[in-house]
Scaffold this active site. Sequence first.
Site, PDB file in Angstrom:
ATOM      1  N   HIS A  27      36.520  88.920  90.973  1.00  0.00           N
ATOM      2  CA  HIS A  27      37.688  88.627  91.521  1.00  0.00           C
ATOM      3  C   HIS A  27      38.026  89.887  92.169  1.00  0.00           C
ATOM      4  O   HIS A  27      37.932  90.994  91.745  1.00  0.00           O
ATOM      5  CB  HIS A  27      38.800  88.606  90.303  1.00  0.00           C
ATOM      6  CG  HIS A  27      38.456  87.316  89.513  1.00  0.00           C
ATOM      7  ND1 HIS A  27      38.999  86.059  89.604  1.00  0.00           N
ATOM      8  CD2 HIS A  27      37.613  87.033  88.552  1.00  0.00           C
ATOM      9  CE1 HIS A  27      38.695  85.284  88.743  1.00  0.00           C
ATOM     10  NE2 HIS A  27      37.627  85.797  88.057  1.00  0.00           N
TER      11      HIS A  27
ATOM     12  N   HIS B 263      30.765  85.976  89.209  1.00  0.00           N
ATOM     13  CA  HIS B 263      31.573  86.117  90.179  1.00  0.00           C
ATOM     14  C   HIS B 263      32.667  87.203  90.128  1.00  0.00           C
ATOM     15  O   HIS B 263      32.975  87.819  88.991  1.00  0.00           O
ATOM     16  CB  HIS B 263      32.557  84.888  90.521  1.00  0.00           C
ATOM     17  CG  HIS B 263      33.182  84.399  89.309  1.00  0.00           C
ATOM     18  ND1 HIS B 263      32.611  83.845  88.226  1.00  0.00           N
ATOM     19  CD2 HIS B 263      34.777  84.245  89.062  1.00  0.00           C
ATOM     20  CE1 HIS B 263      33.614  83.287  87.539  1.00  0.00           C
ATOM     21  NE2 HIS B 263      34.942  83.798  87.887  1.00  0.00           N
TER      22      HIS B 263
END
Length: 141
Positions: free
Chosen positions: A104, A102
């Site tokens: 941010h 992932h």
Amino acid sequence: MTYDDNNVFAKILRGELPCHKVYETDRVLAFMDVMPRGNGHVLVIPKAKARNLLDVEPDDLAELAKAVQIVGKAAKTALSADGLTIQQFNESAGGQVVFHIHFHVIPRFEGVPLKPHTGEMEKPEILAELASKVRAALSAA
């Protein structure tokens, strides 16, 4: 290391846990971070199973990078941010906590430091409001 099908992001992708979605395609999902380090902190993940940058398929990484750019532009616009911080961590030693790749996307404002990662959850109504602003910016783009 192997991929854990029970990580929190896998559960979100399966609909077992809720999220405040801001962007979705057939290959990626972006949603508000429930423990934000700044106003408008969004997480962007692939729908494909991948632990981190070291094992994600190149095509999935390319789609993920496109989504990070799209969401970053929208978050910056929606919140009138001065800039963005983009973060991505790999394995525990690299700071990774959730073992599903992932990115941010954190809108940044002059003179405002990142909040420490305390584990404190943001109020759902604030996340919903911020998600709505980012979605509106995406629609206007």
